[in-house]
Design a protein around this motif. Structure first.
Motif, PDB file in Angstrom:
ATOM      1  N   LYS A 193       0.840  -1.202   0.000  1.00 17.74           N
ATOM      2  CA  LYS A 193       0.000   0.000   0.000  1.00 17.74           C
ATOM      3  C   LYS A 193       0.874   1.252   0.000  1.00 17.74           C
ATOM      4  O   LYS A 193       0.546   2.247  -0.647  1.00 17.74           O
ATOM      5  N   MET A 194       2.000   1.197   0.731  1.00 19.62           N
ATOM      6  CA  MET A 194       2.916   2.340   0.737  1.00 19.62           C
ATOM      7  C   MET A 194       3.671   2.444  -0.584  1.00 19.62           C
ATOM      8  O   MET A 194       4.031   3.534  -1.017  1.00 19.62           O
ATOM      9  N   GLU A 195       3.920   1.286  -1.230  1.00 27.46           N
ATOM     10  CA  GLU A 195       4.621   1.307  -2.515  1.00 27.46           C
ATOM     11  C   GLU A 195       3.740   1.863  -3.625  1.00 27.46           C
ATOM     12  O   GLU A 195       4.230   2.289  -4.661  1.00 27.46           O
ATOM     13  N   GLU A 196       2.432   1.857  -3.415  1.00 26.07           N
ATOM     14  CA  GLU A 196       1.513   2.370  -4.434  1.00 26.07           C
ATOM     15  C   GLU A 196       1.368   3.886  -4.375  1.00 26.07           C
ATOM     16  O   GLU A 196       0.812   4.490  -5.286  1.00 26.07           O
ATOM     17  N   VAL A 197       1.869   4.491  -3.299  1.00 23.82           N
ATOM     18  CA  VAL A 197       1.767   5.946  -3.172  1.00 23.82           C
ATOM     19  C   VAL A 197       2.991   6.570  -3.835  1.00 23.82           C
ATOM     20  O   VAL A 197       4.093   6.560  -3.294  1.00 23.82           O
ATOM     21  N   LEU A 198       2.808   7.104  -5.031  1.00 28.86           N
ATOM     22  CA  LEU A 198       3.902   7.716  -5.778  1.00 28.86           C
ATOM     23  C   LEU A 198       4.144   9.142  -5.288  1.00 28.86           C
ATOM     24  O   LEU A 198       3.201   9.877  -4.990  1.00 28.86           O
ATOM     25  N   LEU A 199       5.408   9.517  -5.223  1.00 30.09           N
ATOM     26  CA  LEU A 199       5.772  10.876  -4.830  1.00 30.09           C
ATOM     27  C   LEU A 199       5.951  11.726  -6.084  1.00 30.09           C
ATOM     28  O   LEU A 199       6.594  11.285  -7.047  1.00 30.09           O
ATOM     29  N   PRO A 200       5.403  12.933  -6.104  1.00 35.23           N
ATOM     30  CA  PRO A 200       5.578  13.802  -7.278  1.00 35.23           C
ATOM     31  C   PRO A 200       7.057  14.035  -7.561  1.00 35.23           C
ATOM     32  O   PRO A 200       7.861  14.220  -6.643  1.00 35.23           O
ATOM     33  N   ALA A 201       7.427  14.014  -8.834  1.00 36.80           N
ATOM     34  CA  ALA A 201       8.830  14.197  -9.205  1.00 36.80           C
ATOM     35  C   ALA A 201       9.353  15.562  -8.771  1.00 36.80           C
ATOM     36  O   ALA A 201      10.544  15.725  -8.505  1.00 36.80           O
ATOM     37  N   ASP A 202       8.451  16.551  -8.677  1.00 37.91           N
ATOM     38  CA  ASP A 202       8.884  17.914  -8.344  1.00 37.91           C
ATOM     39  C   ASP A 202       8.596  18.281  -6.890  1.00 37.91           C
ATOM     40  O   ASP A 202       8.557  19.457  -6.538  1.00 37.91           O
ATOM     41  N   ILE A 203       8.397  17.285  -6.038  1.00 38.86           N
ATOM     42  CA  ILE A 203       8.047  17.574  -4.651  1.00 38.86           C
ATOM     43  C   ILE A 203       9.138  18.408  -3.974  1.00 38.86           C
ATOM     44  O   ILE A 203      10.336  18.168  -4.155  1.00 38.86           O
TER      45      ILE A 203
ATOM     46  N   ARG B 208      15.134  15.715   5.531  1.00 37.61           N
ATOM     47  CA  ARG B 208      14.868  16.581   4.375  1.00 37.61           C
ATOM     48  C   ARG B 208      16.025  16.508   3.377  1.00 37.61           C
ATOM     49  O   ARG B 208      15.825  16.402   2.170  1.00 37.61           O
ATOM     50  N   GLN B 209      17.246  16.532   3.906  1.00 40.37           N
ATOM     51  CA  GLN B 209      18.430  16.481   3.047  1.00 40.37           C
ATOM     52  C   GLN B 209      18.517  15.153   2.299  1.00 40.37           C
ATOM     53  O   GLN B 209      18.783  15.115   1.092  1.00 40.37           O
ATOM     54  N   LYS B 210      18.269  14.048   3.004  1.00 41.10           N
ATOM     55  CA  LYS B 210      18.387  12.735   2.373  1.00 41.10           C
ATOM     56  C   LYS B 210      17.250  12.484   1.381  1.00 41.10           C
ATOM     57  O   LYS B 210      17.464  11.893   0.318  1.00 41.10           O
ATOM     58  N   LEU B 211      16.055  12.922   1.706  1.00 37.71           N
ATOM     59  CA  LEU B 211      14.939  12.768   0.773  1.00 37.71           C
ATOM     60  C   LEU B 211      15.198  13.544  -0.511  1.00 37.71           C
ATOM     61  O   LEU B 211      14.906  13.067  -1.616  1.00 37.71           O
ATOM     62  N   ASP B 212      15.762  14.731  -0.368  1.00 35.33           N
ATOM     63  CA  ASP B 212      16.036  15.550  -1.541  1.00 35.33           C
ATOM     64  C   ASP B 212      17.149  14.939  -2.391  1.00 35.33           C
ATOM     65  O   ASP B 212      17.133  15.049  -3.619  1.00 35.33           O
ATOM     66  N   LYS B 213      18.103  14.265  -1.752  1.00 38.53           N
ATOM     67  CA  LYS B 213      19.207  13.658  -2.495  1.00 38.53           C
ATOM     68  C   LYS B 213      18.770  12.385  -3.210  1.00 38.53           C
ATOM     69  O   LYS B 213      19.074  12.179  -4.388  1.00 38.53           O
ATOM     70  N   VAL B 214      18.026  11.529  -2.512  1.00 37.94           N
ATOM     71  CA  VAL B 214      17.605  10.257  -3.104  1.00 37.94           C
ATOM     72  C   VAL B 214      16.445  10.446  -4.072  1.00 37.94           C
ATOM     73  O   VAL B 214      16.357   9.768  -5.092  1.00 37.94           O
ATOM     74  N   ARG B 215      15.543  11.388  -3.775  1.00 34.57           N
ATOM     75  CA  ARG B 215      14.329  11.606  -4.570  1.00 34.57           C
ATOM     76  C   ARG B 215      13.577  10.290  -4.752  1.00 34.57           C
ATOM     77  O   ARG B 215      13.428   9.767  -5.859  1.00 34.57           O
ATOM     78  N   PRO B 216      13.087   9.696  -3.653  1.00 37.46           N
ATOM     79  CA  PRO B 216      12.427   8.385  -3.746  1.00 37.46           C
ATOM     80  C   PRO B 216      11.205   8.429  -4.646  1.00 37.46           C
ATOM     81  O   PRO B 216      10.528   9.453  -4.768  1.00 37.46           O
ATOM     82  N   ARG B 217      10.924   7.293  -5.251  1.00 39.12           N
ATOM     83  CA  ARG B 217       9.817   7.187  -6.204  1.00 39.12           C
ATOM     84  C   ARG B 217       8.482   6.998  -5.497  1.00 39.12           C
ATOM     85  O   ARG B 217       7.453   7.467  -5.972  1.00 39.12           O
ATOM     86  N   THR B 218       8.508   6.282  -4.355  1.00 37.47           N
ATOM     87  CA  THR B 218       7.276   5.983  -3.631  1.00 37.47           C
ATOM     88  C   THR B 218       7.442   6.284  -2.150  1.00 37.47           C
ATOM     89  O   THR B 218       8.561   6.444  -1.646  1.00 37.47           O
ATOM     90  N   LEU B 219       6.316   6.312  -1.446  1.00 35.06           N
ATOM     91  CA  LEU B 219       6.349   6.516  -0.004  1.00 35.06           C
ATOM     92  C   LEU B 219       7.067   5.353   0.675  1.00 35.06           C
ATOM     93  O   LEU B 219       7.792   5.540   1.657  1.00 35.06           O
TER      94      LEU B 219
END
Length: 631
Positions: free
Chosen positions: A563-573, A586-597
């Motif tokens: 269910k968490m893998e189905e939640v896509l994160l916007p590419a421009d978040i 915040r720093q790590k999320l911005d560096k990795v830019r994960p595809r899903t929650l």
């Protein structure tokens, strides 16, 4: 620079395990491919131990076969001995391991490359990437050529700024004796890629005729036919053995007395070494209480008398290596043919890659193999196969093939690299896989062959053979679920021999198979009618039935997590816009830019509280921009 007259769909840089799988996959999917290799004789080279498989690694090889890769064929074609490992444990961790003839293995890949339609191969040293406006255009080489390509796959192995260490001696080199790639790393840095250093080690090679093997315990091949590949009959191998020996207290004393001559202790090497395959000096330092360490003397080829010492990698000086080797039982008069050494090289921080193995900041550029910080032929081949597939899909204008952690060990491998990164050589382990009961050797075909068929890597002959196999297994399962076996004196004697209770009344065959230690072969012997399944098919059916309850439970766990893998994160978040996130998160999320929650939750340092805040933010986005960011 001269622009080569032909433009390719895909250019593969490198001829090792990753490069070969990438080139073959892309070409077999219809892409026009150019493979550039700095030395063609090193195609499919095995500079370390010429073995394939083992726990988790063997799973990768089998998965590659199911998708349409080549490594399983090369391993089976060159195997000198092969056996199952972890047979006393559950089916999730059982795996094949083969000792291969390194020359036959390499020859298999070279012939496959040179025979493949849509694939050109050329011996050239790539020195520079050609990139315009964030899009890869091709590569430039030492010989003055520029090659244009719609995609480029980098698979240079340990050659990037490689440096070899043997005691106090060090020099620029690829795997010992080969030229390194010195200009390409500078080009990658110029184009904004973050490069780091890492190292791996190898062992001395010995001359067979100088060893006394009579006192050592031999370990031969399995007596039953075995194979990695789904597409060939297993084989029984005879005539070659590995031999067990051990280090001694004398060995350890020699190492301790000479640590001051180790390049590691002198602080010359920057990169971290392998945690799960440490050098013998690392073992002596880290485990001073141990009086010995298990070693294996293993053949490397039918065509020579070279012997590899498994678990004995070292970078100590050659004179020290000689003394160390001669302190081992069976090696008192050993002659070293090749010294052990450490090699340090550049790699790309894999956090810069998407799950497709494409570099995030350079469209069309993919990385596969040791350039991503991994160790091992199997890890390299798996990445090469996926990179080749995704480069071909990009050329077609189709979505990439992204395997989840619950679909394949390949999915775990890639997700670990691009989500968590690595500072040391990454090795695939069964313990890294949280759903390993679903990702067994015996069901790799069910999991991945439909994908291989869909993308065009499995032709009609292979696909039809799988359909027939599945029909046989499914039909036999239906028969076992609906047929009762009556008690008999002979059956009860067989059950007693297995410490299983006697039958007092007819029982469903499937229920009987669910008993511990009761094999499918016993039940099929007492069932009249239909021909029994092959041993391989019977094992697959036995695991499905015997462990069915555990498998169902794990599938329910996967369904909840998905269910968490189905939640896509916007590419421009914009992670800076999310109030309450920890600064590190915040720093790590911005560096990795994960595809899903779900992927965001696997980033090291990102907390459950951060994921909750991220989920709330996504819900607020949905209210403002309906459905954006979710499936």
């Amino acid at each position: 620079m001269i622009l080569f007259e032909k433009k390719y769909d895909c250019i593969v840089v490198g001829g090792g395990h990753a490069g070969c799988e990438a080139a073959l996959a892309a070409a077999r999917m219809g892409a026009s491919v150019l493979q550039l290799n700095l030395f063609l004789d090193n195609t499919g080279h095995m500079p370390c131990n010429p073995s394939i498989g083992g726990p988790a690694k063997g799973h990768l090889v089998r998965e590659g076969s199911a998708l349409g890769g080549e490594q399983a064929e090369a391993a089976d074609n060159s195997a000198m001995l092969i056996r199952w490992l972890n047979t006393s444990k559950g089916p999730a961790v059982q795996a094949l391991r083969a000792q291969c003839d390194l020359r036959e293995y390499a020859d298999h890949f070279l012939l496959a490359i040179e025979s493949q339609k849509n694939l050109d191969v050329r011996q050239e040293l790539v020195t520079d990437l050609w990139v315009e406006d964030g899009v890869v255009q091709g590569v430039r080489t030492k010989y003055g050529y520029t090659y244009a390509g719609r995609t480029v796959i980098l698979a240079p192995g340990t050659y990037l700024a490689g440096k070899v260490y043997i005691g106090t001696e060090s020099f620029s080199s690829g795997p010992l004796g080969q030229i390194p790639s010195l200009e390409l790393p500078a080009s990658l840095k110029k184009h904004g890629l973050e490069m780091e250093r890492i190292r791996t080690d190898t062992t001395p090679r010995l001359h067979l005729d100088t060893l006394d093997l009579t006192s050592l315990q031999p370990q031969g091949s399995a007596e039953k036919p075995l194979a990695f590949s789904l597409w060939r009959e297993g084989a029984v191998h005879e005539g070659y053995f590995c031999y067990l020996t051990r280090s001694t207290m004398e060995t350890h004393d020699i190492i301790r007395e000479n640590l001051f001559r180790s390049p590691l202790s002198m602080g010359w090497m920057e990169g971290a070494g392998p945690r799960y395959c440490p050098s013998i000096e690392d073992k002596v330092i880290r485990f001073p209480e141990k009086e010995s360490h298990l070693l294996f003397l293993e053949p490397v080829s039918r065509g020579n008398k070279e012997v590899y010492i498994q678990n004995f990698s070292t970078s100590l000086p050659l004179d020290v290596q000689t003394a160390m080797v001669r302190s081992l039982p069976g090696c008192e008069g050993a002659h070293i043919i090749r010294p052990g050494y450490s090699i340090e090289y550049d790699y790309v921080n894999p956090l810069q890659l998407a799950l497709s193995l494409e570099v995030k900041k350079i469209s069309g550029l993919f990385c596969a193999g040791q350039i991503n910080g991994t160790s091992g032929y199997e890890e390299a081949a798996a990445q090469g196969l996926l990179a080749g597939i995704n480069a071909a899909l990009k050329v077609r204008g189709e979505d990439p093939l992204i395997l989840s952690r619950s679909e394949a060990y390949m999915g775990v491998l890639v997700d670990d690299l691009v989500t968590r990164g690595t500072k040391e050589p990454y090795r695939m382990l069964t313990s890294r896989c949280e759903h390993r009961l679903l990702l067994r050797h015996d069901n790799a075909d069910r999991r991945l062959a439909p994908l291989g068929r869909k993308i065009g890597l499995l032709g009609d002959e292979k696909w039809n053979s799988l359909l027939a196999r599945w029909r046989r297994i499914d039909g036999e399962r239906e028969r076992l679920e609906g047929t009762r076996l009556p008690p008999s004196d002979q059956l009860n004697r067989e059950l007693a021999a297995l410490d299983s209770a006697a039958l007092r009344e007819p029982a469903l065959c499937a229920d009987l198979l669910r008993r511990p230690r009761v094999p499918y072969s016993l039940i099929s012997h007492f069932l009249p009618g239909r021909e029994a399944l092959s041993e391989d098919e019977g094992h697959a059916l036995e695991v499905e039935i015997k462990y069915g309850g555990y498998i169902d439970r794990q599938q329910r766990q996967v369904a909840r997590l998905e269910k968490m893998e189905e939640v896509l994160l916007p590419a421009d978040i914009d992670y800076n816009a999310i109030q309450g996130l920890l600064a590190e998160s915040r720093q790590k999320l911005d560096k990795v830019r994960p595809r899903t929650l779900g992927q965001a939750g696997r980033i090291s340092g990102v907390t459950p509280a951060d994921i909750q805040l991220l989920s709330i933010y996504l819900n607020s986005l949905r209210r403002r921009r309906p459905c954006e960011g979710t499936k």
